[in-house]
Design a protein around this motif. Sequence first.
Motif, PDB file in Angstrom:
ATOM      1  N   SER A  67     -12.803  35.641  -6.169  1.00 45.15           N
ATOM      2  CA  SER A  67     -13.220  36.792  -5.370  1.00 45.15           C
ATOM      3  C   SER A  67     -14.694  37.096  -5.590  1.00 45.15           C
ATOM      4  N   ASN A  68     -15.128  36.981  -6.834  1.00 40.91           N
ATOM      5  CA  ASN A  68     -16.525  37.230  -7.161  1.00 40.91           C
ATOM      6  C   ASN A  68     -17.440  36.235  -6.450  1.00 40.91           C
ATOM      7  N   ILE A  69     -17.066  34.952  -6.523  1.00 47.16           N
ATOM      8  CA  ILE A  69     -17.891  33.915  -5.905  1.00 47.16           C
ATOM      9  C   ILE A  69     -17.941  34.096  -4.392  1.00 47.16           C
ATOM     10  N   ASP A 106     -27.223  32.214 -10.262  1.00 45.50           N
ATOM     11  CA  ASP A 106     -26.950  32.666 -11.631  1.00 45.50           C
ATOM     12  C   ASP A 106     -25.574  33.316 -11.724  1.00 45.50           C
ATOM     13  N   ILE A 107     -25.241  34.162 -10.763  1.00 45.81           N
ATOM     14  CA  ILE A 107     -23.937  34.835 -10.774  1.00 45.81           C
ATOM     15  C   ILE A 107     -22.808  33.814 -10.640  1.00 45.81           C
ATOM     16  N   ILE A 108     -22.981  32.844  -9.751  1.00 40.20           N
ATOM     17  CA  ILE A 108     -21.955  31.815  -9.589  1.00 40.20           C
ATOM     18  C   ILE A 108     -21.811  30.999 -10.868  1.00 40.20           C
ATOM     19  N   PHE A 150     -23.050  42.875  -3.888  1.00 36.15           N
ATOM     20  CA  PHE A 150     -23.746  41.809  -4.619  1.00 36.15           C
ATOM     21  C   PHE A 150     -24.061  42.259  -6.042  1.00 36.15           C
ATOM     22  N   ALA A 151     -24.576  43.478  -6.186  1.00 40.33           N
ATOM     23  CA  ALA A 151     -24.939  44.001  -7.502  1.00 40.33           C
ATOM     24  C   ALA A 151     -23.718  44.114  -8.411  1.00 40.33           C
ATOM     25  N   TRP A 152     -22.600  44.582  -7.851  1.00 38.11           N
ATOM     26  CA  TRP A 152     -21.397  44.737  -8.674  1.00 38.11           C
ATOM     27  C   TRP A 152     -20.811  43.377  -9.030  1.00 38.11           C
ATOM     28  N   ALA A 153     -20.943  42.400  -8.145  1.00 40.17           N
ATOM     29  CA  ALA A 153     -20.494  41.040  -8.463  1.00 40.17           C
ATOM     30  C   ALA A 153     -21.266  40.489  -9.655  1.00 40.17           C
TER      31      ALA A 153
END
Length: 382
Positions: A220-222, A195-197, A245-248
């Motif tokens: 950087s996030n990925i 989901d984040i990606i 992970f949470a902040w990403a």
Amino acid sequence: MYAFSFCNPTRIEFGAQKEQRIGEYMKEYGVKKALLVYGSERIKQSGLYDTVVGSLKACGIECVALGGIKSNPVLSKVNEGIDLAKQSGVDSILSVGGGSCLDSAKAIAAGAKYDGDVWDFFTGKATIGAALPIFDIMTLAATGSEMNRGSVITNEATKQKYSVQSPFWFPKVSVISPELQATVSDDYLVYSAADIIAHSIEAYFTAKIHPEIISMQVESNIKTVIKTTEILLANPQDHDARGDFAWAATMALNGLTHVGVHAFNFPNHTIEHAMSAVCNVPHGAGLSVVMPAWMTWYKDQNLPQFERFAREIFGLSDAEAGIAALKAWFDKIGTPTTLAQLNIVGDVLEEVIDVAAQNAQARGMEKMYNQQTIRDIFALAK
């Protein structure tokens, strides 16, 4: 960089045991009586429920509870919450859980200040003009809802899963305590990673203007998600990795990675929302199926960015190799990459295609994402 205005009023309280101070944070905003929205009974078993209620009581804040929020939150539960909020006269909403709880809390907050059907907001029949103040404690990192103004709700009667945004939906205070997320199952960890990606790549690949600095932030996030997911699968108690992970998750959808970006859309989410609305599959699991297929179908429309993705994320030079590497990573961590793994085949798939095309039309994307296009994309996910 495209001209922009940026404002994010949400206050983040990040760190261990910050959930113990939720009463203090809410008291600062004059809260007297809150509706506590949560999902499963696990927060009672873990002691988090008692911690939260105790903190509220210590600060003179009454509490009315609504449990049972599901993954892929549904309209019927939102309506139950609206009725309870109105009947009990609460002056705020507190979500304790993941993005599903918070999306529900946002819809309840607006519905509590509206005399009509809250679904009007999601279909564009009405505009949100007010909402109760929203607070949250995150127990799952994925949606980024803790620092944005969006909500996604499924109308289970019509199988429509729609999103809407409102400045009234920025939470006042969001508590992110990585330690609270240490008991997340491996399945939901990897679904969250997908989901984040997905949040990270939508504008990255589709925008007509995507500044270099923003591309670097997205990359950087990925890379952070990939690295920390693997660490957490090996050691769920690694709180440093859990915090990153949470902040990403928060950074992926709090607006910062869309600053100066222009003319983009969310095709992967548009398509997946049909999958989870029809089949109730976990949102992240649906996205890990859609993304590699969509990327393969779309890559030639922005080939330099796909080549950049392959190079920056996986150290590869070829766009197709980068897509294959992402799919291989999804396979490695155990999130689905084929429709068969989700049992979306035959007549069920045809229904998903129909609903996805309706979603695209509702978002003004029907010229590119018609039934045949969506069928072609799904053909790459078999």
